[in-house]
Enzyme design. Structure first.
Site, PDB file in Angstrom:
ATOM      1  N   ASP A 114       0.851  -1.189   0.000  1.00  0.00           N
ATOM      2  CA  ASP A 114       0.000   0.000   0.000  1.00  0.00           C
ATOM      3  C   ASP A 114       0.887   1.239   0.000  1.00  0.00           C
ATOM      4  OD1 ASP A 114      -2.290   1.792   0.379  1.00  0.00           O
ATOM      5  OD2 ASP A 114      -3.349  -0.027   0.964  1.00  0.00           O
ATOM      6  N   HIS A 138      -2.766   3.103  -4.703  1.00  0.00           N
ATOM      7  CA  HIS A 138      -2.167   2.699  -3.429  1.00  0.00           C
ATOM      8  C   HIS A 138      -0.752   2.163  -3.628  1.00  0.00           C
ATOM      9  CE1 HIS A 138      -5.585   3.562  -0.899  1.00  0.00           C
ATOM     10  NE2 HIS A 138      -6.393   2.937  -1.736  1.00  0.00           N
ATOM     11  N   GLU A 172      -9.586   2.806  -5.686  1.00  0.00           N
ATOM     12  CA  GLU A 172      -9.156   4.163  -5.348  1.00  0.00           C
ATOM     13  C   GLU A 172      -7.922   4.626  -6.130  1.00  0.00           C
ATOM     14  OE1 GLU A 172     -10.901   4.485  -0.855  1.00  0.00           O
ATOM     15  OE2 GLU A 172      -8.903   3.600  -1.013  1.00  0.00           O
ATOM     16  N   ASP A 183     -12.660  -2.226  10.772  1.00  0.00           N
ATOM     17  CA  ASP A 183     -11.950  -1.029  11.249  1.00  0.00           C
ATOM     18  C   ASP A 183     -12.945   0.039  11.688  1.00  0.00           C
ATOM     19  OD1 ASP A 183     -12.735  -0.722   8.560  1.00  0.00           O
ATOM     20  OD2 ASP A 183     -11.137   0.720   8.146  1.00  0.00           O
ATOM     21  N   THR A 197      -5.701  -1.015   8.901  1.00  0.00           N
ATOM     22  CA  THR A 197      -5.043  -0.790  10.192  1.00  0.00           C
ATOM     23  C   THR A 197      -4.484   0.624  10.388  1.00  0.00           C
ATOM     24  OG1 THR A 197      -3.013  -1.745   9.297  1.00  0.00           O
ATOM     25  CG2 THR A 197      -4.483  -3.226  10.481  1.00  0.00           C
TER      26      THR A 197
HETATM   27  C1  ACM Z   1     -10.942  -0.343   0.199  1.00  0.00           C
HETATM   28  O1  ACM Z   1     -11.452  -0.305   1.320  1.00  0.00           O
HETATM   29  N1  ACM Z   1     -10.329   0.723  -0.285  1.00  0.00           N
HETATM   30  C2  ACM Z   1     -10.998  -1.526  -0.629  1.00  0.00           C
END
Ligand code: ACM
Ligand code: ZN
Length: 750
Positions: A188, A261, A324, A417, A466
């Site tokens: 990421d 990402h 994204e 989360d 996280t």
């Molecule tokens: C995501 O939560 N961006 C897959």
């Protein structure tokens, strides 16, 4: 007869109430107690000669994880519970079917797959009770099988890093509860966590960052922890984890994010970005414009990386991210634009689709399947791709209608989360609200999907991002017991009610989690509060019904402090005749010994009628009728429940005052969270009216902080608020140029 080997030195187990159900999670398809006496024993022995070594190791390991509960000296010679495993050749292997019975002498397990043998054993360990001196098993028969083939848990090791031992523990516990897919989010923006031999800088540079955001993303001003942070897994370690998982029937699906990402990878190899500029690994969360370029060399670079990934992970599915990915850079990049022309693509969305197709073709040639987040639908879904639907159910429904496989993981129910309790009582989390009950009610098959397309739903998965989870204790806190609720949806064909599930937790499963030293959350059992208006003020109700108010305290004096005299879960608060005061109120749920509290401002405006001329934004308008006068202040970290959000420019509403009361001031509470596009307005005007038609301006005040107090004079029936926000978000702030949100909460009348 084959020899029996001791699997356990001493007895294990816990002291339980006798449950009507088995108490096993996930709930087996069929369980029945048989006639006969409970059998008392001190050791489990099993015929394990025909089992693979890895399986025997797991059985031993699971026994040991309960061992500290049974550290007592046997009073007599060991008495054995004898287990016999029988491999069954029946054709239910694909859903991990197993059967098990205990006739008072032998536990007979008939299993169809290696994983189903372990599932039977997990069930057996959960069925054992304890009388304080010995372990006890009641005769029973049981049949069980999985409902969905994809029962997943995800872990993001990029925003925060977790050690090999922690990852193994994560996998071990999930396997015990019959999860079979571990989605390992390995790359990421904030860290690249897997060694790639051909490109060592991915981990040397991309594996570490020099700063990490403190506090929540939306907190301003931002501050940073400048300690170097990071880590990665060597290929040897990855192999070890893959083997460990396989022994537990868990497949690891690795995720290598592209094209978005990718800031950590681009920090190491900036030539694969569109600009070529070197930037550090970021310690900020969010979505970034710099993504992998779509140029030929970058596609080859990614395919080279995937070649090494495929060597390490035998799983059929390989996750390539796809979410994204802003198209900002692609729009300005010569290579990307030339690809659009060369391949006759309409726009950058089709370019993303083309990008994913290059990867899809590569994986398909290697005999694997591509899976990606639902953005891979945009610009056209690649021929062999499976879709992980996270932005709701729509992506999953659409992919299934195109006859593609789907894993459901909508943020509303599957994002662990998110907060699991009242945010003010919880450690800082991403946002959202996904309590245990909501997870329990999740159905992986969307209601809106057509009958014939249901077969494309492989199952579902819970995700753990996280950003706000700095250590493994916190991982466990966020995952358990929500993962027990989720597996009920994925495994159990006979799911009991939520109420029964809570009794199973109370009477058995929480003790099992404790026995394994799992840092589970009790937030689900904390009373929650709701407010309604009545003719003179508001009513505060604590839920569930059995919750009881125990304390009401005032800053200067305890108003009420008793466990006996307030046996109610409802309190009425009248509008105060004089000024305002702040009360701290506690309620408890005796079943789980859990307490929660709420701070209530008792003031002269409680429960007044508020009529909106400007409608609040539909995402931020929970309890719209009461939010501004319910006595509860919106707080940080903010969420959409305690605040009213507006996004239409000017905000106007009318408050009808109480004739019996004289008002001297009103304090307007507002939120300043510019990281989330929420800005303080410029000024507030107040108008009065006695008939609701003719309005007279009585005040105009500039806003200089999150609370603005305005003096009131004279009697009026109605008060109109006119709040003027900034025209647009200023340069230098997220969302610059767009309309800002105005967030309002309590109007404190004195
Ligand atoms: C995501 O939560 N961006 C897959
Ligand atoms: Zn480019």
């Amino acid at each position: 007869m084959k020899p029996f080997f001791p699997l356990l030195i001493c007895a294990l187990g816990l002291h339980f109430f006798s449950l009507p159900q088995s108490g096993v999670i996930p709930t087996p398809e069929f369980y029945q107690k048989s006639d006969g006496q409970p059998y008392q024993f001190t050791v489990i022995t099993a015929d394990i000669t025909s089992l693979p070594t890895e399986t025997i190791e797991v059985l031993h390991f699971w026994n040991q994880t309960f061992k500290h509960l049974s550290e007592r000296t046997p009073v007599s010679a060991p008495i054995a519970l004898k287990v016999r495993f029988h491999h069954s050749e029946n054709n239910h292997q694909e859903n991990d079917h197993y059967e098990m019975s205990f006739d008072g002498k032998f536990v007979d397990v008939s299993y169809t797959s290696d994983a189903s043998l372990l599932y039977a054993y997990s069930t057996l360990l959960q069925l054992i009770e304890d009388n304080g001196e010995e372990s006890v098993l009641h005769p029973f028969t049981l049949k069980d099988r999985a409902k969905f083939p994809w029962r997943g848990l995800h872990l993001d090791v990029c925003r925060h890093f977790f050690t090999v031992d922690e990852v193994k523990r994560y996998i071990d516990i999930m396997a015990f509860y019959k999860y079979n897919t571990f989605h390992w989010h390995l790359t990421d923006d904030q860290g690249w966590r897997i060694e790639i031999k051909k490109y060592p800088l991915l981990t040397e540079i991309g594996g570490f960052r020099d700063s990490t955001l403190n506090d929540h993303y939306s907190t301003v001003p931002r501050t940073w922890n400048t300690q170097r942070y990071g880590g990665f897994y060597t290929q040897e370690q990855v192999k070890e984890v893959v083997k460990y998982a396989a022994a537990r029937g868990v497949t690891i699906v690795p995720e290598i994010e592209m094209p978005g990402h990718s800031r950590a990878a681009l920090a190491a190899y900036p030539e694969h970005s569109c600009t070529g500029l070197r930037q550090p690994v970021t310690g900020l969360w969010g979505v970034f414009d710099d993504i992998f370029c779509s140029g030929e060399e970058t596609i080859t670079f990614l395919q080279d990386i995937l070649s090494e990934v495929l060597e390490l992970f035998p799983s059929q599915y390989i996750h390539i991210g796809g979410d994204e990915a802003p198209k900002t850079r692609w729009k300005q990049c010569e290579k990307c634009q030339s690809n659009i022309r060369k391949y006759n693509l309409r726009d950058e969305h089709e370019l993303q689709s083309w990008f994913i197709q290059q990867i899809d073709r590569f994986l398909t040639e290697k005999g694997r399947k591509l899976i990606g987040w639902d953005e891979i639908l945009e610009g056209g879904l690649s021929p062999n791709a499976a879709v992980m639907s996270w932005r709701g159910e729509e992506g999953g429904i659409e992919a299934a209608s195109q006859q593609h496989e789907v894993v459901m993981t909508p943020g509303s129910h599957c994002y662990f989360d998110h907060y699991q309790g009242e945010p003010s009582n919880e450690p800082i989390a991403f946002g959202g609200y996904t309590p245990l009950e909501k997870v329990y009610e999740f159905n992986p098959v969307p209601a809106a999907i057509s009958e014939e397309n249901r077969k494309y739903i492989l199952g579902a998965q819970a995700n753990l991002w996280t950003e706000y989870i700095p250590d493994f204790k916190q991982v466990e806190y966020m995952v358990y017991p929500r993962a027990l609720a989720m597996i009920q949806n994925l495994w159990s064909t006979e799911k009991p009610s939520y109420h029964s599930f809570l009794s199973i937790l109370k009477d058995k499963q929480l003790a099992l989690l404790s026995a394994r030293n799992i840092n589970y959350s009790i937030s689900f059992a904390k009373p929650t509060f709701s407010l309604e208006k009545n003719t003179t003020g508001i009513t505060l109700t604590a839920s569930p019904e059995k919750a009881r108010f125990t304390h009401i305290t005032h800053p200067e004096r305890t108003i009420f402090h008793s466990e006996d005299s307030l046996q109610v879960n409802q309190l009425h608060f009248s509008r105060k005749k004089n000024g305002a005061d702040r009360l701290h109120i506690e309620a408890s749920d005796a079943d789980f010994n859990s307490i929660s509290s709420v701070d209530l401002i008792r003031h002269k405006g409680l429960g007044l009628d508020v009529d909106f001329i400007t409608p609040p934004h539909k995402r931020y308008s929970t309890n719209k009728e009461l939010t501004l006068v319910d006595g509860i202040s919106g707080h940080r970290p903010w969420n959409g429940k305690q605040w009213l959000g507006f996004n239409e420019g000017m905000v106007e509403f009318i408050v009808t005052l109480d004739k019996q009361i004289t008002y001297r001031s009103v304090t307007v509470s507002m939120l300043d969270a510019s990281g989330s596009w929420i800005h303080l307005p410029l000024h507030i005007e107040l108008y009065t009216s006695s008939n609701g038609k003719k309005w007279k301006k009585i005040a105009e005040q500039r806003v200089s902080g999150e609370q603005t107090k305005i003096r009131l004079k004279g009697k009026a029936k109605q008060l109109k608020f006119r709040i003027t926000p900034l025209e647009s978000i200023p340069d230098g702030f997220p969302g610059a140029g767009y309309k800002p949100f105005t967030f309002l909460d309590e109007l404190i009348f004195e």
